[in-house]
Design a protein around this motif. Sequence first.
Motif, short mmCIF file in Angstrom:
data_model
loop_
_atom_site.label_atom_id
_atom_site.label_comp_id
_atom_site.label_asym_id
_atom_site.label_seq_id
_atom_site.Cartn_x
_atom_site.Cartn_y
_atom_site.Cartn_z
N MET A 15 0.85 -1.19 0.00
CA MET A 15 0.00 0.00 0.00
C MET A 15 0.88 1.24 0.00
O MET A 15 1.80 1.34 0.80
CB MET A 15 -0.89 0.01 1.24
N PHE B 195 1.69 5.37 0.23
CA PHE B 195 1.32 6.45 1.12
C PHE B 195 1.16 7.76 0.35
O PHE B 195 1.96 8.08 -0.51
CB PHE B 195 2.42 6.61 2.18
N ARG C 288 -2.80 4.54 1.76
CA ARG C 288 -2.67 5.10 3.10
C ARG C 288 -2.63 6.61 3.00
O ARG C 288 -1.84 7.17 2.24
CB ARG C 288 -1.38 4.62 3.76
N HIS D 284 1.43 6.15 17.77
CA HIS D 284 2.24 5.08 18.34
C HIS D 284 2.03 3.73 17.67
O HIS D 284 2.94 2.91 17.65
CB HIS D 284 1.95 4.93 19.83
N LYS E 269 4.28 2.06 13.03
CA LYS E 269 5.71 1.79 13.11
C LYS E 269 6.45 2.47 11.96
O LYS E 269 7.56 2.91 12.11
CB LYS E 269 5.98 0.29 13.09
N TYR E 270 5.84 2.53 10.81
CA TYR E 270 6.49 3.22 9.70
C TYR E 270 5.93 4.63 9.62
O TYR E 270 5.06 4.90 8.81
CB TYR E 270 6.21 2.52 8.37
N MET E 271 6.36 5.48 10.50
CA MET E 271 5.87 6.85 10.43
C MET E 271 6.39 7.47 9.15
O MET E 271 7.60 7.56 8.93
CB MET E 271 6.39 7.62 11.64
N PRO E 272 5.48 7.87 8.27
CA PRO E 272 5.95 8.46 7.02
C PRO E 272 6.78 9.71 7.32
O PRO E 272 6.37 10.51 8.15
CB PRO E 272 4.67 8.84 6.29
N PRO E 273 7.93 9.84 6.71
CA PRO E 273 8.83 10.95 7.03
C PRO E 273 8.16 12.31 6.86
O PRO E 273 8.43 13.23 7.62
CB PRO E 273 9.98 10.78 6.05
N SER F 89 8.73 4.63 21.76
CA SER F 89 9.19 3.72 22.80
C SER F 89 10.32 2.88 22.28
O SER F 89 10.37 2.58 21.12
CB SER F 89 8.07 2.81 23.24
#
Lengths: 655, 151
Positions: free
Chosen positions: B34, B36, B54, B123, B126-130, B151
């Motif tokens: 998918m 982004f 996404r 949170h 996990k793959y926070m888009p830059p 975390s």
Amino acid sequence: MLPELGHFALILALLLAGLQAFFGIAGAHLRRDRWLAAVAPAVAGQFVMVATAIACLVSAFVSHDFSVRYVAENSNSALPLFYRVTALWGAHEGSLLLWIFLLACWTLAVAIGAARLPVRFGARVLGVLGVVSFGFLLFTLATSNPFLRLIPAAPDGRDLNPILQDPALAIHPPILYTGYVGFAVAFAFACAAMLEGRLDQAWARWTRPWTTSAWAFLTVGIALGSWWAYYELGWGGFWFWDPVENASFMPWLVGTALVHSLAVTDKRGLFKSWTLLLAILAFSLSLLGTFLVRSGVLVSVHSFAADPTRGIFILAFLIIMIGGSLALYAWRAPLLRSSAGFELGARESFLLFNNILLVIAAAIVFGGTMAPLIADALGLPTLSVGLPYFNPTFLMPILPLLALLPVGLHANWKRGRLGQQQRAILATLAISLVLALAVSFGVFAQGRILTLVGLTLGPWIILSSLVDPIDRWRRKLTLSRSVMGMTIAHIGVGLFVIGITVVQSFTQEHDVALGRGELASVGGYEFRFEGVRSMEGPNYDGVRGSVVVTRRAVPLGTLYPEKRRYWVQGAVTTEAAIQMNRGTNLLIALGDDLGAGRWSVRIQVRPLISLVWLAALIMAIGGAVAGSDRRYRAAARSATEEMTPASAAAQERAG
Amino acid sequence: MTPRRRRLTLVLGILAGVAIAGGLTLRALRANVMFFFDPSQVVAGEAPLDQRFRLGGMVEKGSVHRAPGSLEVDFVVTDFRHELPVRYTGVLPDLFREGQGVVAHGRIGTNGVFVADEVLAKHDEKYMPPEVARALKKEAASAAGGTRTGS
């Protein structure tokens, strides 16, 4: 003072690790007996120093020393004692320290066991472990020191991440890490064999118990993590294929292959270089997992840029360890020829298929985990990989693997004819198929192909695992621990397959909006919402809902899902309420206040979910039983006498 | 089998296995990945109309609305240049908040509303888009209080 003592102890540990590595490897190479004699004391000293460091950090947590940066970031004066201790491994720096401590424990155990190994070989094993430890200590001291002071001291700490304040997650990292680190021992044995230029069946016997125990710990660790995700993350999932889970699952898959390949090397003296490669691979993936999860690299490759020293150090360390061992492998593996042969239908072939399929499975997980990182690094569009990729793809190697297991169990070593065993294979298959049809249509009144396949494979694996032990027991033959362990572990696999099939096929889940007194019906259960009430805990407040559960007018009890707000971080967590009823887990999670007196509620009915974790535990027990076989210890002792002159001769040839 | 043939079978087997695994993995990746997009890209028409994707950005302050007692919720996702309305039916994650980062999975409807079937907040992601990470950092810096890293 104590944090400085801890810091100092870590520096001493680094020096001792260096000595251990140097004396172990160089001493064995140059045959300096006095150097070799210094290895064991270095191991013991390093253990004491690392234990001191851990004790200092624990005491800083317990005594609320918020002048230590790591404590201030991960603890709080309101945090209960138990979580103050486990907060030690709540973040990156402390996790590394825990890793180092567990490595020191394993190394100490190996050093004690090495008394029975040929002196130079044992020294090499400890030397390689020293190299690993040195790298980790250097990394910790240079980039992730947990003892750094915060000046001025913080008035209070920022608290441990609330989702980590949970008993299962408190013990999950140590057990998981014990597994990860245990593969360092298999790795060290592999490197020592390559340095020695010699690998025989005795080597496999020494390596097996260590590898099997590491594998058992990793199994329990992964299962605990999954269990935690199920009830603590609050939304009832138990495996998300997220990178953190995959990071522990990849070494498990390769480790499972290694356990089986070692069996062939032990029994038949085959697969030698393949076994070495798997040992290297399993540990490399453990390293990768450790770094990826805690260093934040997985979030995005951009975090490399955020903390370049850490990123560059990690890359350098991985390249040295993985590249170095692979180079050693390329140089030395050709020396390690296997001489025996086997036929296509022999047990060796089945174990070969097992290995290939498991490595393929690991490659599939690796591909899915790394694709977003690679795309990011190449400047491609940001992408994500999830369930739709992993679920179907992963089944492709795993289904044949499971189908070959019952057949392979009946195959003989070396010879390819199944002979009269064919009857047992077909009979167990027929029984399993009938069972699958009965359960699928009888209990759940539906049957999809994949459900039937899973429900057939599970019992088939269990029944065929039992054929041989029952046969031996009938003929009054003794059952060795390793056969017993194998049987238990394979029964665990069968139960796991049954559990996961039922869960995946028959889970029912609904998000509903409920007001006080309203009913929802899911999977044959009735849920009556009785509203929410406010509540308070030691370091949080929140609301508690109550839901009365009935099945066919029979009351089954009341469930109390919670929504907590932790004061310090202001983080909201969902505490799902779970009840087990005849093997089926009912999970209720409280969502949001929708207004008008109604709440969103997630209701989930998951049959046999507990079997999945129980089965993992049974696999691990099987590993523990197999690893405790007397044969390994006896072999190590008798082999010492015959090995010493032989390996000395080999040494002369090689050196 | 002679040792030589056995070794040959072994090597060929491994090669074939690896090749098959690689091929299948790439195929599955192509079909199931998918992509982004941020609101600006969607507004510019870069996002596919017939495929799930996404959508990431910030939940605009004051944009979360729901009919009292209903599971249906509407909010606006913004990247500070363009906005996109989102509709979702279900339970929102714990960390979903106005002014926070969010990633929604779903597809764009004919009326220009993004219909989400899954919503992830900071949170969980996990793959926070830059792009979002950068936007979040800017927001955090302007809002005086420092934010915690993951975390």
